[in-house]
Design a protein around this motif. Sequence first.
Motif, PDB file in Angstrom:
ATOM      1  N   ALA A 265       8.895  -4.340 -10.366  1.00 20.35           N
ATOM      2  CA  ALA A 265       8.322  -5.684 -10.339  1.00 20.35           C
ATOM      3  C   ALA A 265       9.402  -6.713 -10.644  1.00 20.35           C
ATOM      4  CB  ALA A 265       7.179  -5.788 -11.347  1.00 20.35           C
ATOM      5  N   PRO A 266       9.211  -7.961 -10.221  1.00 22.98           N
ATOM      6  CA  PRO A 266      10.164  -9.016 -10.608  1.00 22.98           C
ATOM      7  C   PRO A 266      10.276  -9.106 -12.131  1.00 22.98           C
ATOM      8  CG  PRO A 266       8.667  -9.794  -8.898  1.00 22.98           C
ATOM      9  CD  PRO A 266       8.150  -8.455  -9.344  1.00 22.98           C
ATOM     10  N   GLY A 267      11.486  -9.239 -12.620  1.00 22.95           N
ATOM     11  CA  GLY A 267      11.688  -9.246 -14.053  1.00 22.95           C
ATOM     12  C   GLY A 267      11.691  -7.831 -14.586  1.00 22.95           C
ATOM     13  N   THR A 268      10.711  -7.493 -15.378  1.00 26.22           N
ATOM     14  CA  THR A 268      10.582  -6.136 -15.902  1.00 26.22           C
ATOM     15  C   THR A 268       9.217  -5.581 -15.498  1.00 26.22           C
ATOM     16  OG1 THR A 268       9.635  -6.908 -17.995  1.00 26.22           O
ATOM     17  CG2 THR A 268      12.038  -6.657 -17.880  1.00 26.22           C
ATOM     18  N   GLY A 269       9.073  -4.292 -15.624  1.00 30.08           N
ATOM     19  CA  GLY A 269       7.810  -3.666 -15.292  1.00 30.08           C
ATOM     20  C   GLY A 269       7.780  -3.144 -13.870  1.00 30.08           C
ATOM     21  N   PHE A 270       6.621  -2.616 -13.469  1.00 31.28           N
ATOM     22  CA  PHE A 270       6.504  -1.934 -12.189  1.00 31.28           C
ATOM     23  C   PHE A 270       5.179  -2.288 -11.520  1.00 31.28           C
ATOM     24  CE2 PHE A 270       9.000   0.657 -15.112  1.00 31.28           C
ATOM     25  CZ  PHE A 270      10.177   0.799 -14.398  1.00 31.28           C
ATOM     26  N   MET A 271       5.149  -2.128 -10.199  1.00 33.54           N
ATOM     27  CA  MET A 271       3.949  -2.301  -9.406  1.00 33.54           C
ATOM     28  C   MET A 271       3.568  -0.954  -8.812  1.00 33.54           C
ATOM     29  SD  MET A 271       3.329  -5.550  -9.677  1.00 33.54           S
ATOM     30  CE  MET A 271       2.040  -5.723  -8.436  1.00 33.54           C
ATOM     31  N   VAL A 272       2.262  -0.651  -8.827  1.00 27.14           N
ATOM     32  CA  VAL A 272       1.750   0.604  -8.293  1.00 27.14           C
ATOM     33  C   VAL A 272       0.599   0.293  -7.340  1.00 27.14           C
ATOM     34  CG1 VAL A 272       0.763   2.861  -8.827  1.00 27.14           C
ATOM     35  CG2 VAL A 272       2.289   1.745 -10.477  1.00 27.14           C
ATOM     36  N   LEU A 273       0.715   0.773  -6.102  1.00 23.06           N
ATOM     37  CA  LEU A 273      -0.382   0.673  -5.147  1.00 23.06           C
ATOM     38  C   LEU A 273      -0.910   2.071  -4.899  1.00 23.06           C
ATOM     39  CD1 LEU A 273      -2.090  -1.020  -3.169  1.00 23.06           C
ATOM     40  CD2 LEU A 273      -0.360  -0.541  -1.427  1.00 23.06           C
ATOM     41  N   GLY A 274      -2.193   2.272  -5.157  1.00 21.84           N
ATOM     42  CA  GLY A 274      -2.775   3.594  -5.001  1.00 21.84           C
ATOM     43  C   GLY A 274      -4.173   3.530  -4.440  1.00 21.84           C
ATOM     44  N   THR A 275      -4.841   4.664  -4.474  1.00 18.25           N
ATOM     45  CA  THR A 275      -6.212   4.756  -3.978  1.00 18.25           C
ATOM     46  C   THR A 275      -7.086   5.468  -5.005  1.00 18.25           C
ATOM     47  OG1 THR A 275      -5.718   6.835  -2.809  1.00 18.25           O
ATOM     48  CG2 THR A 275      -5.551   4.781  -1.551  1.00 18.25           C
ATOM     49  N   SER A 276      -8.357   5.148  -4.966  1.00 22.05           N
ATOM     50  CA  SER A 276      -9.366   5.811  -5.773  1.00 22.05           C
ATOM     51  C   SER A 276     -10.484   6.273  -4.853  1.00 22.05           C
ATOM     52  CB  SER A 276      -9.925   4.857  -6.840  1.00 22.05           C
ATOM     53  OG  SER A 276     -10.984   5.465  -7.558  1.00 22.05           O
ATOM     54  N   GLU A 277     -10.878   7.540  -4.981  1.00 18.15           N
ATOM     55  CA  GLU A 277     -11.914   8.098  -4.107  1.00 18.15           C
ATOM     56  C   GLU A 277     -13.101   8.548  -4.931  1.00 18.15           C
ATOM     57  OE1 GLU A 277     -14.386  10.910  -2.143  1.00 18.15           O
ATOM     58  OE2 GLU A 277     -12.987  11.498  -3.730  1.00 18.15           O
ATOM     59  N   PHE A 278     -14.280   8.095  -4.531  1.00 14.58           N
ATOM     60  CA  PHE A 278     -15.516   8.532  -5.174  1.00 14.58           C
ATOM     61  C   PHE A 278     -16.611   8.571  -4.120  1.00 14.58           C
ATOM     62  CE2 PHE A 278     -19.554   7.727  -7.409  1.00 14.58           C
ATOM     63  CZ  PHE A 278     -19.545   8.817  -8.274  1.00 14.58           C
ATOM     64  N   GLY A 279     -17.248   9.721  -3.976  1.00 18.44           N
ATOM     65  CA  GLY A 279     -18.332   9.862  -3.019  1.00 18.44           C
ATOM     66  C   GLY A 279     -17.905   9.662  -1.583  1.00 18.44           C
ATOM     67  N   GLY A 280     -16.648   9.997  -1.286  1.00 13.00           N
ATOM     68  CA  GLY A 280     -16.147   9.856   0.068  1.00 13.00           C
ATOM     69  C   GLY A 280     -15.718   8.451   0.430  1.00 13.00           C
ATOM     70  N   ILE A 281     -15.740   7.534  -0.527  1.00 19.29           N
ATOM     71  CA  ILE A 281     -15.348   6.147  -0.280  1.00 19.29           C
ATOM     72  C   ILE A 281     -14.046   5.863  -1.019  1.00 19.29           C
ATOM     73  CG2 ILE A 281     -15.986   3.724  -0.550  1.00 19.29           C
ATOM     74  CD1 ILE A 281     -18.903   4.587  -0.444  1.00 19.29           C
ATOM     75  N   ASN A 282     -13.036   5.353  -0.295  1.00 17.14           N
ATOM     76  CA  ASN A 282     -11.747   5.039  -0.884  1.00 17.14           C
ATOM     77  C   ASN A 282     -11.663   3.565  -1.239  1.00 17.14           C
ATOM     78  OD1 ASN A 282     -10.548   7.602  -0.823  1.00 17.14           O
ATOM     79  ND2 ASN A 282     -10.010   7.376   1.327  1.00 17.14           N
ATOM     80  N   SER A 283     -11.071   3.272  -2.380  1.00 15.07           N
ATOM     81  CA  SER A 283     -10.785   1.903  -2.807  1.00 15.07           C
ATOM     82  C   SER A 283      -9.296   1.785  -3.102  1.00 15.07           C
ATOM     83  CB  SER A 283     -11.583   1.544  -4.071  1.00 15.07           C
ATOM     84  OG  SER A 283     -12.970   1.678  -3.865  1.00 15.07           O
ATOM     85  N   LEU A 284      -8.749   0.582  -2.873  1.00 15.57           N
ATOM     86  CA  LEU A 284      -7.359   0.328  -3.210  1.00 15.57           C
ATOM     87  C   LEU A 284      -7.236  -0.056  -4.680  1.00 15.57           C
ATOM     88  CD1 LEU A 284      -6.050  -1.773  -0.161  1.00 15.57           C
ATOM     89  CD2 LEU A 284      -5.459   0.588  -0.735  1.00 15.57           C
ATOM     90  N   ILE A 285      -6.150   0.411  -5.296  1.00  9.91           N
ATOM     91  CA  ILE A 285      -5.862   0.053  -6.687  1.00  9.91           C
ATOM     92  C   ILE A 285      -4.473  -0.558  -6.746  1.00  9.91           C
ATOM     93  CG2 ILE A 285      -5.554   0.888  -9.044  1.00  9.91           C
ATOM     94  CD1 ILE A 285      -7.337   3.213  -8.398  1.00  9.91           C
ATOM     95  N   LEU A 286      -4.335  -1.728  -7.352  1.00 11.23           N
ATOM     96  CA  LEU A 286      -3.043  -2.356  -7.581  1.00 11.23           C
ATOM     97  C   LEU A 286      -2.861  -2.535  -9.087  1.00 11.23           C
ATOM     98  CD1 LEU A 286      -0.497  -3.661  -6.392  1.00 11.23           C
ATOM     99  CD2 LEU A 286      -1.732  -5.846  -6.348  1.00 11.23           C
ATOM    100  N   ILE A 287      -1.781  -1.960  -9.615  1.00  9.30           N
ATOM    101  CA  ILE A 287      -1.524  -1.989 -11.054  1.00  9.30           C
ATOM    102  C   ILE A 287      -0.177  -2.650 -11.309  1.00  9.30           C
ATOM    103  CG2 ILE A 287      -1.226  -0.614 -13.150  1.00  9.30           C
ATOM    104  CD1 ILE A 287      -2.794   1.631 -11.757  1.00  9.30           C
ATOM    105  N   LYS A 288      -0.153  -3.590 -12.258  1.00  9.70           N
ATOM    106  CA  LYS A 288       1.093  -4.191 -12.751  1.00  9.70           C
ATOM    107  C   LYS A 288       1.294  -3.707 -14.174  1.00  9.70           C
ATOM    108  CE  LYS A 288       4.473  -7.326 -13.271  1.00  9.70           C
ATOM    109  NZ  LYS A 288       4.822  -7.068 -14.686  1.00  9.70           N
TER     110      LYS A 288
END
Length: 302
Positions: A265-288
């Motif tokens: 990430a800019p400065g310090t830290g990190f960015m994470v783009l992932g997925t979450s699956e429940f009941g056959g449905i995927n959602s996007l996850i963005l974590i700073k």
Amino acid sequence: VGESINANNQSHLLILNIDPNGNELASIEFPVNGGNTAIRGVDLAINSMNEIKVTAFVDSTSNNYWVGTFNDNLENLPECSFFYSAASTNPTMLKSTTITQNDEVVFGISGTQENGRNNGRLAKVPSCQNIPLSSPFIASDGSAINYTTSSISPTLSGFALVGTTNLRGNDDIFLARVNDNGELLDEAPVAFDSENSGVDFSREEEGLAVVQAADGGLLIGGSSESNEDGGSDIVLIKTDFNGSVQWVQFYGDRNDEEANIIAQAPGTGFMVLGTSEFGGINSLILIKTDRLGNVNKLLIVK
């Protein structure tokens, strides 16, 4: 870069040029062999001559990789576009293409060798010369261990390859550090376990992404079932320059989550783009996160 399938079910290479707001400026659909051979764009990079170097996977029995050159008008330069043989079955091409100071094109590949084991390696080719892929696999030809490689990233000492291995029976995340010629810097790829990470990685893990951190170390992302909450979680492993673990963090709940893309990430830290699956449905996850992997912000897109 990606893939376009036309009305005749022919697969073409797709390149899009977009502005900072996501508006399309130009595009091209590029076929190979008259459109009768499927081709899928994997990644691209820009060299010192402002040429676009595209890496693509080709559905062929002989030549499975293609490195193509396009000018800034998205016109193909056939004299600098070449096919390459996989030298393995079930080949894949990793979504990480970089350009060296000498304008060489570097990408990662993985496939099954003659002994039936999956293995990965770095591939490096000149900008405009067709030569055989010669870099070694990260495990010796006689190895009975799978090293299914998912991601590659440039580092201060060469490159880092990350994936999943069955070295200890269960699936574990591994790290292979190699020099600019694809040769291992360590005796063997490192599989993360309780001894070298301080975390009880006793269940199924999968290595999916790697990036060099601002401090010269590495950030590795993937999924893990070892955090006992009923599903697989996003896992981040932070190492120092030599690949020694500094910290491990898990993110998730009872759903199945995995990290697909990670970045400094800019400065310090990190960015994470992932997925979450429940009941056959995927959602996007963005974590700073902060520099120690603690969550600063979390966004879920359903």
